[in-house]
Scaffold this motif. Structure first.
Motif, PDB file in Angstrom:
ATOM      1  N   SER A  19      -3.886  17.573  -9.990  1.00 58.12           N
ATOM      2  CA  SER A  19      -3.187  18.828 -10.689  1.00 58.12           C
ATOM      3  C   SER A  19      -2.156  18.139 -11.492  1.00 58.12           C
ATOM      4  O   SER A  19      -1.798  16.820 -11.659  1.00 58.12           O
ATOM      5  N   LYS A  23       2.173  21.875 -10.333  1.00 56.70           N
ATOM      6  CA  LYS A  23       0.815  22.559  -9.792  1.00 56.70           C
ATOM      7  C   LYS A  23       0.368  21.515  -8.484  1.00 56.70           C
ATOM      8  O   LYS A  23      -0.619  22.065  -7.960  1.00 56.70           O
ATOM      9  N   LEU A 213      -8.396  28.947 -20.937  1.00 59.93           N
ATOM     10  CA  LEU A 213      -8.796  28.365 -19.829  1.00 59.93           C
ATOM     11  C   LEU A 213      -8.752  26.743 -19.857  1.00 59.93           C
ATOM     12  O   LEU A 213      -8.208  26.159 -18.861  1.00 59.93           O
ATOM     13  N   GLN A 216      -5.045  25.281 -19.613  1.00 57.97           N
ATOM     14  CA  GLN A 216      -4.429  25.415 -18.181  1.00 57.97           C
ATOM     15  C   GLN A 216      -4.597  23.792 -17.654  1.00 57.97           C
ATOM     16  O   GLN A 216      -4.350  23.277 -16.622  1.00 57.97           O
ATOM     17  N   TRP A 262     -12.298  23.190 -14.261  1.00 61.70           N
ATOM     18  CA  TRP A 262     -11.367  24.338 -14.202  1.00 61.70           C
ATOM     19  C   TRP A 262     -11.322  25.197 -13.014  1.00 61.70           C
ATOM     20  O   TRP A 262     -10.514  25.491 -12.262  1.00 61.70           O
ATOM     21  N   LYS A 263     -12.600  25.383 -12.869  1.00 66.73           N
ATOM     22  CA  LYS A 263     -12.966  26.097 -11.576  1.00 66.73           C
ATOM     23  C   LYS A 263     -12.323  25.956 -10.472  1.00 66.73           C
ATOM     24  O   LYS A 263     -11.913  26.446  -9.302  1.00 66.73           O
ATOM     25  N   ALA A 266      -8.622  25.938 -10.360  1.00 66.48           N
ATOM     26  CA  ALA A 266      -8.259  27.422 -10.382  1.00 66.48           C
ATOM     27  C   ALA A 266      -8.271  27.831  -8.731  1.00 66.48           C
ATOM     28  O   ALA A 266      -7.426  28.517  -8.252  1.00 66.48           O
ATOM     29  N   GLU A 267      -9.398  27.524  -8.245  1.00 63.43           N
ATOM     30  CA  GLU A 267      -9.543  27.840  -6.518  1.00 63.43           C
ATOM     31  C   GLU A 267      -8.731  27.100  -5.787  1.00 63.43           C
ATOM     32  O   GLU A 267      -7.983  27.517  -4.800  1.00 63.43           O
ATOM     33  N   LEU A 270      -4.373  26.818  -8.587  1.00 69.09           N
ATOM     34  CA  LEU A 270      -3.680  28.077  -9.292  1.00 69.09           C
ATOM     35  C   LEU A 270      -3.557  29.229  -8.152  1.00 69.09           C
ATOM     36  O   LEU A 270      -2.461  30.000  -8.394  1.00 69.09           O
ATOM     37  N   THR A 272      -4.992  32.083  -7.930  1.00 63.47           N
ATOM     38  CA  THR A 272      -4.676  33.389  -8.533  1.00 63.47           C
ATOM     39  C   THR A 272      -6.410  33.847  -8.705  1.00 63.47           C
ATOM     40  O   THR A 272      -6.996  33.881  -9.881  1.00 63.47           O
ATOM     41  N   SER A 276      -8.200  34.292 -12.487  1.00 59.12           N
ATOM     42  CA  SER A 276      -9.101  33.325 -12.786  1.00 59.12           C
ATOM     43  C   SER A 276     -10.647  33.581 -12.882  1.00 59.12           C
ATOM     44  O   SER A 276     -11.349  33.082 -13.810  1.00 59.12           O
ATOM     45  N   GLU A 280     -12.623  32.995 -16.288  1.00 56.99           N
ATOM     46  CA  GLU A 280     -13.771  32.140 -16.147  1.00 56.99           C
ATOM     47  C   GLU A 280     -15.192  33.276 -16.612  1.00 56.99           C
ATOM     48  O   GLU A 280     -15.968  32.699 -17.690  1.00 56.99           O
TER      49      GLU A 280
END
Length: 310
Positions: A19, A23, A213, A216, A262-263, A266-267, A270, A272, A276, A280
């Motif tokens: 990250s 983060k 997206l 980030q 990114w997915k 995010a999981e 992030l 969120t 998210s 996506e």
């Protein structure tokens, strides 16, 4: 004397799992599997600030990423580096699931000596299934180089470790990578350029969500502007940067790879999930309509100074 080829203004992106900035989650200790088929051998530092995942989907992403890179670059080891010797000693640092070493070994004699290093080996296949000349080690790139590997390797390869560079200073990493190399040995360092990146669309297509997206995943890594000079001032010579860009014909493949990265981020970082998932969903609708992320690839090739020739 250092050279630079089509250098652009780079920063960072998360492709290999770490990250950015604040983060990064709290460190957790990696427990090595106790089974006979697990990794329970060489370990040098075992804390894992990994912001993506280590499941089958993450492994699939790493494998797809590897072959996209190979297709774009046209090589695993840059042509500037001679790989013809039958007694080569090669290290892949931040080896991930080991796919680079696996591919490099194809067609090579069993006499070459291959070593993968990473802060975790959770994504590597069982030890008994690897070729006898391939060895994996848990190692934190900021820890001391194990004595048995000081000055050991002809070639060291490292890819996508941008965000582990602390305080915008790659020198501590370069110092440890140099320790791994024999005098006159080669370092190949692969990264991406996310300042020279863009979002491209077919006429009339929006990319607002895809741009949000992707933003980030970005950092501010100005050290890449100066890396050829930094290398040549810190024990390396002939440092050269090469830049590669994929075309629109393969843009969807690459864009999906970045969204997949990114997915995971995010999981795992992030935290969120509802926001998210909606981002996506909207970004993928834009992709379906003809929007893609375009990111140049950067490859530095450099050589450890051989003081013995002086």
């Amino acid at each position: 004397m250092s050279a630079t080829i089509t250098i652009t203004s780079p920063t960072s992106i998360l492709e290999n799992g770490h990250s950015v900035d604040d983060k990064i989650p709290k460190e957790t200790v990696v427990s090595l599997p106790p089974t006979a088929s697990g990794w329970k051998g060489t370990s040098f530092g075992a804390k894992d600030p990994y912001a993506l995942m280590r499941d089958c989907n993450a492994n699939s992403r790493l494998t797809a990423q590897h072959y996209l890179w190979k297709e774009l670059l046209g090589f695993l080891v840059h042509p500037d580096i001679d790989t013809r010797a039958t007694d080569l000693r090669v290290a892949d640092v931040a080896t991930g699931n080991g796919i680079w070493l696996h591919d490099f070994a194809r067609g090579k004699p069993s006499s070459i000596d291959l070593h993968g290093f990473d802060i975790s080996l959770d994504q590597v296949g069982p030890k008994p299934w690897l070729p006898a000349n391939t060895h994996m080690h848990i190692w934190n790139i900021f820890e001391n180089v194990p004595d048995e590997f000081v000055g050991y390797f002809d070639i060291v390869h490292v890819r996508l470790i941008t965000v582990v560079v602390k305080n915008n200073d790659p020198r501590p990493i370069l110092a440890n990578l140099k320790k791994l190399l024999k005098p006159g040995g080669y370092l190949q360092w692969d990264e991406v350029d996310t300042i020279g990146c863009s979002i491209k669309t077919v006429p009339g297509t929006s990319a607002e969500n895809l741009d949000t997206l992707f933003s980030q995943l970005k950092g501010r890594d100005t050290w890449k502007y100066e890396l050829t000079r930094i290398m040549d001032e810190n024990g390396y010579t002939g440092s050269t940067l090469y830049t590669y860009e994929y075309g629109l014909g393969t843009a969807r493949f690459w864009s999906d790879l970045y969204v997949s990265t990114w997915k995971e981020f995010a999981e795992n970082a992030l935290k969120t999930p509802e926001v998210s998932r909606q981002l996506e969903h909207n970004a993928m609708l834009e992709t379906l309509n003809g929007a893609s992320i375009m990111v140049p690839t950067l490859v530095w090739v450099t050589k450890k100074i051989d003081d013995s020739t002086n």
